[in-house]
Design an enzyme around this catalytic site. Structure first.
Site, PDB file in Angstrom:
ATOM      1  N   ASP A 231       0.833  -1.205   0.000  1.00  0.00           N
ATOM      2  CA  ASP A 231       0.000   0.000   0.000  1.00  0.00           C
ATOM      3  C   ASP A 231       0.874   1.264   0.000  1.00  0.00           C
ATOM      4  O   ASP A 231       1.858   1.338   0.749  1.00  0.00           O
ATOM      5  CB  ASP A 231      -0.858  -0.036   1.272  1.00  0.00           C
ATOM      6  CG  ASP A 231      -1.962   0.993   1.283  1.00  0.00           C
ATOM      7  OD1 ASP A 231      -2.840   0.930   0.414  1.00  0.00           O
ATOM      8  OD2 ASP A 231      -1.958   1.871   2.182  1.00  0.00           O
ATOM      9  N   GLU A 298      14.686 -15.381   0.303  1.00  0.00           N
ATOM     10  CA  GLU A 298      15.068 -16.478   1.199  1.00  0.00           C
ATOM     11  C   GLU A 298      14.035 -17.599   1.181  1.00  0.00           C
ATOM     12  O   GLU A 298      14.265 -18.675   1.693  1.00  0.00           O
ATOM     13  CB  GLU A 298      15.179 -15.960   2.638  1.00  0.00           C
ATOM     14  CG  GLU A 298      16.353 -15.046   2.875  1.00  0.00           C
ATOM     15  CD  GLU A 298      16.249 -14.409   4.254  1.00  0.00           C
ATOM     16  OE1 GLU A 298      15.615 -14.997   5.163  1.00  0.00           O
ATOM     17  OE2 GLU A 298      16.792 -13.302   4.407  1.00  0.00           O
TER      18      GLU A 298
HETATM   19  C1  NOJ Z   1      -4.495   2.847  -0.863  1.00  0.00           C
HETATM   20  C2  NOJ Z   1      -5.614   1.903  -0.566  1.00  0.00           C
HETATM   21  O1  NOJ Z   1      -5.906   1.154  -1.707  1.00  0.00           O
HETATM   22  C3  NOJ Z   1      -6.764   2.753  -0.095  1.00  0.00           C
HETATM   23  O2  NOJ Z   1      -7.963   2.031  -0.022  1.00  0.00           O
HETATM   24  C4  NOJ Z   1      -6.390   3.355   1.227  1.00  0.00           C
HETATM   25  O3  NOJ Z   1      -7.412   4.239   1.652  1.00  0.00           O
HETATM   26  C5  NOJ Z   1      -5.088   4.140   1.118  1.00  0.00           C
HETATM   27  N1  NOJ Z   1      -4.084   3.456   0.369  1.00  0.00           N
HETATM   28  C6  NOJ Z   1      -4.528   4.390   2.492  1.00  0.00           C
HETATM   29  O4  NOJ Z   1      -4.048   3.218   3.056  1.00  0.00           O
END
Ligand code: NOJ
Ligand code: CA
Length: 590
Positions: A231, A298
């Site tokens: 993310d 690994e």
């Molecule tokens: C991207 C994620 O896909 C989204 O749903 C989220 O709100 C933001 N990152 C923050 O984590």
């Protein structure tokens, strides 16, 4: 926009513009299905999807023909951002089940030959994470505060935020702590949150943070996961000194512009979907991924890292998938490309040239839990791909027929492209967004933090319909659904489409099967020479298949004797020949 002048009976392809790396790792050509756990299937009847629900539907995914499943977060979380606010990276939220439920789901997937990718959220934690609670209790300058981005405020008494950054969900990116005894002359400190105030940004300059996340990777690798979707992979390192920035942050930079009369496909594939500024795409992030690459190496089984990085141009994205970094990155330039033949060809060309240059597979994606589903997006305007941040009840509503027609054509175009493709749950049913959700059921923090200016992402997160007409369309045993479903979900439910010729589900299944048997994912790509400048048609050869998408409004006759393998809509007869009507894609035997 007429295509008739360009019709050819010669679909010969030119020299390949992409040749596969041929190193054979599973993720290079995998079709990966995104499960958004709270909306996939509810096992216990509380109206919220869960891991038991995923396990129960693994056969649906197997029959569909995908290779892997990526699950959005299921970790312990106060759910302020639907689980992208993690309070414990090593446990399952009771909403979704237990670690034992996770193990069962993973084993069930592996038994069926499906790989499992989990979501890692390293840019920020929840404010309920034990580290943040410790930081709140600790003093400025302490080791506990240094795991996050705490700063003194500016101005007299430290009353102004440390800089002018805005949150991606709207409003300031800084929140000030409550005053307490012992505060110095600058008063309480502020902490940075690029997203909601409940999602404090971690300090990735701190070695303890790096060690912790390597341990988290190992925790899930030891349990047997096949990879991680990372993310906000472009956000973890901020520019030194956190300088002010006058630009605007947005997860997806709003609306995709309708091209002007002369689309002039951008040479670098850009669509405006990149994030800019001192909080994004800093060189320092790459060192983190080099270290993670080593951790994954690994383990056996070609485990992979997938970057969620909204950066442009694609040459910047390619930096995340250099040979010693991550393995794949979502291609949001493709997702945000308008329904326009020249721009489609351009983004495909640039995707291949930039990713091939670093030896990484290109990915393709049309929908996910952060953007308006492609059925709704493509139903909005003549050419543009429409807004991304949600459609509200008072906004212009998409044309459902146009949207579905174009979405099916876009999907067949995408699945014909070599590389790895991502599907978002429900797109195999042709689901639109709920574009008229009442405000009082909305949950996306982006809706609240923008004061409703952005409808937010709830519309694409509506619980799936499994059994048309049953309570909650069979989402779970009680009929409860955490968001209401639109009426059309009854006729689009999975059971209404299984085995029905021409249904969207069967179209996906046929295409995925052909993609596998024809070895399209790992094949080369060449443009059909006679159509390479067509204003309306995108046509290419991938392995032994010719893919022809008609984005214009006149039918495109096919050469006599063409063997049609799959079509996104019914073909027509035109000028005495079988023809591909507007907004339709076909796959032909080459
Ligand atoms: C991207 C994620 O896909 C989204 O749903 C989220 O709100 C933001 N990152 C923050 O984590
Ligand atoms: Ca449940």
């Amino acid at each position: 926009m007429t295509s008739t002048a360009l019709i050819t009976d010669d679909l010969t392809a030119g020299a390949p513009v992409h040749a596969p790396a041929g190193t054979g790792e599973w993720w290079r050509d995998a079709v990966i299905y995104q499960v958004y756990p709270r909306s996939f299937a509810d096992g216990n009847g509380d109206g919220i999807g869960d891991l038991a629900g995923v396990t129960a539907k693994l056969d649906h995914l197997k029959a569909l023909g995908v290779d892997a499943v990526w699950l959005s977060p299921f970790y312990r979380s106060p759910q302020k951002d639907a689980g992208y606010d993690v309070a414990d990276y090593r446990d399952i939220d009771p909403l979704f089940g237990t670690l034992a439920d996770f193990d069962e789901m993973l084993a069930g997937a592996h038994e069926r030959g499906l790989r499992i990718i989990v979501d890692l959220v390293p840019n920020h934690s929840s404010d309920q994470h034990v580290w943040f609670q410790e930081a709140l209790a600790a003093a400025p300058g302490s080791a506990a505060r240094d795991r996050y981005m705490f700063r003194d405020g500016r101005g007299p008494g430290g009353d102004e935020p440390p800089n002018n950054w805005q949150s991606i969900f709207g409003g300031p990116a800084w929140t000030r702590l409550a005053p307490r005894d012992g505060d110095g002359p600058l008063g309480p400190q502020w902490y940075l949150h690029l997203f909601d105030s409940s999602q404090p940004d971690l300090n990735w300059e701190n070695p303890e943070v790096r060690e912790e996340f390597e341990a988290v990777l190992r925790f899930w690798l030891d349990r047997g996961v096949d990879g991680f979707r990372v993310d906000v992979a472009h956000g973890m390192i901020k520019a030194p000194g956190l300088p002010d920035w006058e630009g605007q942050v947005a997860m997806v930079e709003g609306t995709v512009e309708e091209p002007t009369s002369n689309p002039g496909a951008p040479e670098d594939g850009s669509t405006g979907a990149g994030n800019h500024g001192p909080m994004f795409d800093q060189d320092g992030v790459h060192e983190i991924y080099r270290a993670w690459h080593q951790v994954l190496a690994e383990y056996d089984g070609d485990r992979c890292l997938v970057a969620e990085a909204w950066v442009e141009p694609l040459s910047r994205l390619a930096r995340y998938v250099r040979p010693d970094e991550m393995h794949q990155a979502f291609n949001f330039s493709f997702l945000t490309t308008p329904w326009d033949a020249a721009r489609m060809r351009s983004v495909v060309d640039v995707s291949f040239s930039t990713m091939d240059a670093v030896g990484a597979p290109t990915t393709w994606v049309l929908s996910n839990h952060d953007v308006v589903r492609h059925v709704s997006r493509l139903g909005l305007a003549e050419v543009a791909s429409g807004p991304l941040n949600g459609i509200g009840a008072n906004d212009p509503q998409p044309d459902p027929e146009l949207g579905l027609r174009r979405a099916r054509a876009a999907t067949l175009l995408m699945l014909g492209l070599p590389g790895s493709a991502y599907l978002y749950q429900g797109e195999e049913l042709g689901l639109p967004d709920h574009t008229a959700l009442p405000d009082d059921v909305r949950q996306d923090p982006a809706f609240f933090r923008t004061g409703g200016v952005e409808a937010g992402r709830d519309g694409c997160r509506v619980p799936l319909p499994w059994v048309g007409g049953a309570p909650g369309n069979g989402f779970g045993p009680t009929g409860k659904t955490w968001l209401p479903q639109p009426a059309v979900y009854a006729e689009l439910a999975a059971d209404q489409q299984y085995g029905v010729e021409g249904s969207t589900y069967e179209m996906y299944r046929t295409a995925l099967q052909l993609r596998r048997t024809e070895k399209i994912g790992g094949g080369a790509l060449s443009w059909v020479t006679s159509l390479v400048d067509s204003p309306d048609v995108v046509a290419f050869q991938a392995a032994g298949v010719v893919v022809l998408a008609n984005l214009g409004d006149s039918p495109v006759p096919l050469p006599a004797g063409s063997e049609v393998l799959v079509a996104s809509g019914e073909l027509v007869t035109w000028a005495g020949a079988v023809a591909v009507p507007e907004d339709t894609t076909v796959w032909l035997r080459a």
